[in-house]
Design an enzyme around this catalytic site. Structure first.
Site, PDB file in Angstrom:
ATOM      1  N   GLY A 116       0.807  -1.224   0.000  1.00 40.03           N
ATOM      2  CA  GLY A 116       0.000   0.000   0.000  1.00 40.03           C
ATOM      3  C   GLY A 116       0.835   1.266   0.000  1.00 40.03           C
ATOM      4  O   GLY A 116       2.025   1.226  -0.310  1.00 40.03           O
ATOM      5  N   ALA A 117       0.188   2.399   0.378  1.00 45.34           N
ATOM      6  CA  ALA A 117       0.797   3.725   0.214  1.00 45.34           C
ATOM      7  C   ALA A 117       1.295   3.823  -1.236  1.00 45.34           C
ATOM      8  O   ALA A 117       2.465   4.113  -1.502  1.00 45.34           O
ATOM      9  CB  ALA A 117       1.906   3.971   1.226  1.00 45.34           C
TER      10      ALA A 117
ATOM     11  N   ARG B  45       8.097   4.967   1.572  1.00 47.58           N
ATOM     12  CA  ARG B  45       8.780   5.601   2.717  1.00 47.58           C
ATOM     13  C   ARG B  45       9.201   7.038   2.428  1.00 47.58           C
ATOM     14  O   ARG B  45       9.527   7.777   3.357  1.00 47.58           O
ATOM     15  CB  ARG B  45       9.985   4.770   3.147  1.00 47.58           C
ATOM     16  CG  ARG B  45       9.602   3.433   3.782  1.00 47.58           C
ATOM     17  CD  ARG B  45      10.829   2.718   4.336  1.00 47.58           C
ATOM     18  NE  ARG B  45      10.476   1.498   5.047  1.00 47.58           N
ATOM     19  CZ  ARG B  45      10.309   0.306   4.478  1.00 47.58           C
ATOM     20  NH1 ARG B  45      10.451   0.174   3.178  1.00 47.58           N
ATOM     21  NH2 ARG B  45       9.990  -0.756   5.206  1.00 47.58           N
TER      22      ARG B  45
ATOM     23  N   ASP C 206      13.428  -3.348  -5.567  1.00 49.41           N
ATOM     24  CA  ASP C 206      13.748  -4.356  -4.557  1.00 49.41           C
ATOM     25  C   ASP C 206      14.465  -5.506  -5.268  1.00 49.41           C
ATOM     26  O   ASP C 206      13.926  -6.595  -5.443  1.00 49.41           O
ATOM     27  CB  ASP C 206      12.466  -4.805  -3.859  1.00 49.41           C
ATOM     28  CG  ASP C 206      11.810  -3.650  -3.130  1.00 49.41           C
ATOM     29  OD1 ASP C 206      12.205  -3.362  -2.005  1.00 49.41           O
ATOM     30  OD2 ASP C 206      10.923  -2.996  -3.727  1.00 49.41           O
TER      31      ASP C 206
ATOM     32  N   GLY D  83       8.940  -5.113  -8.630  1.00 49.24           N
ATOM     33  CA  GLY D  83       9.760  -3.988  -9.070  1.00 49.24           C
ATOM     34  C   GLY D  83      11.239  -4.245  -8.816  1.00 49.24           C
ATOM     35  O   GLY D  83      11.620  -4.799  -7.781  1.00 49.24           O
ATOM     36  N   GLU D  84      12.070  -3.797  -9.767  1.00 45.40           N
ATOM     37  CA  GLU D  84      13.524  -3.963  -9.627  1.00 45.40           C
ATOM     38  C   GLU D  84      14.114  -3.064  -8.548  1.00 45.40           C
ATOM     39  O   GLU D  84      15.282  -3.190  -8.217  1.00 45.40           O
ATOM     40  CB  GLU D  84      14.209  -3.699 -10.969  1.00 45.40           C
ATOM     41  CG  GLU D  84      14.047  -4.866 -11.916  1.00 45.40           C
ATOM     42  CD  GLU D  84      14.563  -4.593 -13.314  1.00 45.40           C
ATOM     43  OE1 GLU D  84      14.936  -3.441 -13.610  1.00 45.40           O
ATOM     44  OE2 GLU D  84      14.560  -5.548 -14.111  1.00 45.40           O
TER      45      GLU D  84
ATOM     46  N   VAL E 187      10.710   3.051 -11.147  1.00 45.48           N
ATOM     47  CA  VAL E 187      10.112   4.350 -11.494  1.00 45.48           C
ATOM     48  C   VAL E 187      10.681   5.384 -10.520  1.00 45.48           C
ATOM     49  O   VAL E 187      10.714   5.151  -9.307  1.00 45.48           O
ATOM     50  CB  VAL E 187       8.580   4.299 -11.411  1.00 45.48           C
ATOM     51  CG1 VAL E 187       7.976   5.676 -11.707  1.00 45.48           C
ATOM     52  CG2 VAL E 187       8.037   3.261 -12.392  1.00 45.48           C
TER      53      VAL E 187
ATOM     54  N   GLY F 250       5.279   4.043  -8.969  1.00 51.25           N
ATOM     55  CA  GLY F 250       6.028   2.786  -9.144  1.00 51.25           C
ATOM     56  C   GLY F 250       5.083   1.596  -9.113  1.00 51.25           C
ATOM     57  O   GLY F 250       5.116   0.723  -9.986  1.00 51.25           O
ATOM     58  N   HIS F 251       4.211   1.576  -8.110  1.00 51.80           N
ATOM     59  CA  HIS F 251       3.202   0.504  -8.035  1.00 51.80           C
ATOM     60  C   HIS F 251       2.287   0.561  -9.262  1.00 51.80           C
ATOM     61  O   HIS F 251       1.930  -0.478  -9.825  1.00 51.80           O
ATOM     62  CB  HIS F 251       2.343   0.662  -6.779  1.00 51.80           C
ATOM     63  CG  HIS F 251       3.089   0.583  -5.482  1.00 51.80           C
ATOM     64  ND1 HIS F 251       3.276   1.674  -4.675  1.00 51.80           N
ATOM     65  CD2 HIS F 251       3.678  -0.466  -4.841  1.00 51.80           C
ATOM     66  CE1 HIS F 251       3.944   1.318  -3.585  1.00 51.80           C
ATOM     67  NE2 HIS F 251       4.211   0.028  -3.663  1.00 51.80           N
TER      68      HIS F 251
HETATM   69  P1  AMP Z   1       6.011  -2.395  -1.587  1.00 49.69           P
HETATM   70  O1  AMP Z   1       4.615  -1.860  -1.497  1.00 49.69           O
HETATM   71  O2  AMP Z   1       7.072  -1.393  -1.257  1.00 49.69           O
HETATM   72  O3  AMP Z   1       6.173  -3.726  -0.912  1.00 49.69           O
HETATM   73  O4  AMP Z   1       6.232  -2.683  -3.134  1.00 49.69           O
HETATM   74  C1  AMP Z   1       5.354  -3.491  -3.868  1.00 49.69           C
HETATM   75  C2  AMP Z   1       5.968  -3.745  -5.217  1.00 49.69           C
HETATM   76  O5  AMP Z   1       6.152  -2.503  -5.901  1.00 49.69           O
HETATM   77  C3  AMP Z   1       7.342  -4.410  -5.122  1.00 49.69           C
HETATM   78  O6  AMP Z   1       7.457  -5.376  -6.150  1.00 49.69           O
HETATM   79  C4  AMP Z   1       8.281  -3.253  -5.344  1.00 49.69           C
HETATM   80  O7  AMP Z   1       9.521  -3.639  -5.878  1.00 49.69           O
HETATM   81  C5  AMP Z   1       7.499  -2.416  -6.338  1.00 49.69           C
HETATM   82  N1  AMP Z   1       7.976  -1.039  -6.319  1.00 49.69           N
HETATM   83  C6  AMP Z   1       8.101  -0.237  -5.229  1.00 49.69           C
HETATM   84  N2  AMP Z   1       8.651   0.943  -5.588  1.00 49.69           N
HETATM   85  C7  AMP Z   1       8.867   0.891  -6.924  1.00 49.69           C
HETATM   86  C8  AMP Z   1       9.421   1.787  -7.888  1.00 49.69           C
HETATM   87  N3  AMP Z   1       9.861   2.997  -7.543  1.00 49.69           N
HETATM   88  N4  AMP Z   1       9.477   1.389  -9.172  1.00 49.69           N
HETATM   89  C9  AMP Z   1       9.040   0.147  -9.525  1.00 49.69           C
HETATM   90  N5  AMP Z   1       8.520  -0.743  -8.681  1.00 49.69           N
HETATM   91  C10 AMP Z   1       8.437  -0.385  -7.397  1.00 49.69           C
END
Ligand code: AMP
Length: 279
Positions: free
Chosen positions: A30-31, A186, A149, A146-147, A175, A35-36
């Site tokens: 979430g949040a 964050r 991570d 996403g790359e 992104v 990118g998401h």
């Molecule tokens: P999270 O909500 O941070 O657990 O991320 C969920 C998914 O979104 C994971 O696969 C992350 O790698 C991807 N993600 C987070 N930030 C970005 C970004 N800036 N660009 C691309 N993918 C992202």
């Protein structure tokens, strides 16, 4: 878009659509940001059904304060998902995902022991616990990560191998904000001064790529750390230059295989990660 709070609602909603074709899945905490959104868009383009999850998974937080402070924006998340054409969103409680404590211990060898694995004990075990559960609930044909991570993708692929899962793991590019900062949930926790300093991370990594021509790997690592640490808002936790598959440190640019630099930086109480491809 259908919002499901329980596993049985989720399974019913997916089974009603399975005959339409492939099911794509985007797990998130979430949040949500652009990118998401890019993951959802890619998933939308490649599947008949798009499933997303929004779940802040407690088992992957090694730092209790990080879990407590993690941003939660459920309504805005639902609006963004709907606008991107998501069909089903799973927003469960902790009890729904973990009716019993998950005591499974995964062994990822080196890829789980270095970098994030070394600095966030238990983190990847928690990631594997939640993602394996979510894969079990959704049973997707493809899942999108996403790359940003970078190490997490290696962990998920290894987990799939260990569990005999045959779904396709789709890797999506990072992104960034206009100033180069990798988008992250964050980032909203940064003060204006910290936010102004944070783009130095990507700027430095990007500038370090050209140094391959005249500086060796060790010098480049040292230079990146010094550049970033010279900003008093930023403190490098680690910077390593690694083989993209084994995640082992490389000692030469002549290394056979693709090379990435992976970084974690503490910005006040906020920990940011990023990476860059050298070759
Ligand atoms: P999270 O909500 O941070 O657990 O991320 C969920 C998914 O979104 C994971 O696969 C992350 O790698 C991807 N993600 C987070 N930030 C970005 C970004 N800036 N660009 C691309 N993918 C992202």
């Amino acid at each position: 878009m259908k919002t499901c709070r329980t596993v049985s609602e989720l399974k019913n909603a997916i089974s009603e659509r399975r005959s339409l074709g492939s099911v794509g899945f985007v797990p998130t905490m979430g949040a949500l940001h652009a990118g998401h959104a890019s993951l959802i868009e890619r998933c939308r383009a490649e599947n008949a059904t798009v499933v997303a999850s929004v779940f802040v998974n407690p088992t992957q937080f090694n730092d209790k304060n990080d879990l407590k402070n993690y941003p939660r924006t459920e309504e805005a998340d639902a609006a963004l998902l709907e606008s991107k054409g998501c069909d089903i969103v799973f927003m469960p409680s902790v009890e729904e995902v973990y009716p019993e404590p998950d005591t499974r211990v995964f062994d990822f060898g080196t890829i789980g022991a270095v970098m994030e694995g070394a600095h966030r004990p238990g983190h990847f075990n928690g990631v594997a616990q939640v993602v394996s559960r979510l894969f079990d609930f959704v049973n997707p044909d493809k899942a999108y990560f996403g790359e940003k991570d970078f190490q997490q993708i290696a962990i998920i692929k290894s987990m799939c191998k260990q569990l005999g899962l045959t779904l396709e793991i789709v890797e999506c590019p990072i992104v960034r904000e206009a100033d180069g900062l990798a988008m992250s949930s964050r980032n909203t926790l940064l003060s204006p001064e910290q936010r102004a300093a944070a783009p130095v991370i990507h700027m430095t990594l990007a500038a370090s790529v050209a140094r391959k021509e005249w500086a060796d790997v060790e010098e480049t690592k040292k230079w990146v750390k010094e550049q970033i640490d010279s900003n008093n808002m930023l403190k490098v936790e680690y910077y390593d230059i690694v083989d993209s598959l084994t995640l082992c440190s490389v000692d030469s640019w002549e290394h056979d295989g693709s090379i990435y630099g992976c970084i974690a930086v503490q910005v006040g109480d906020v920990r940011l990660i990023d990476n860059i491809r050298y070759k």
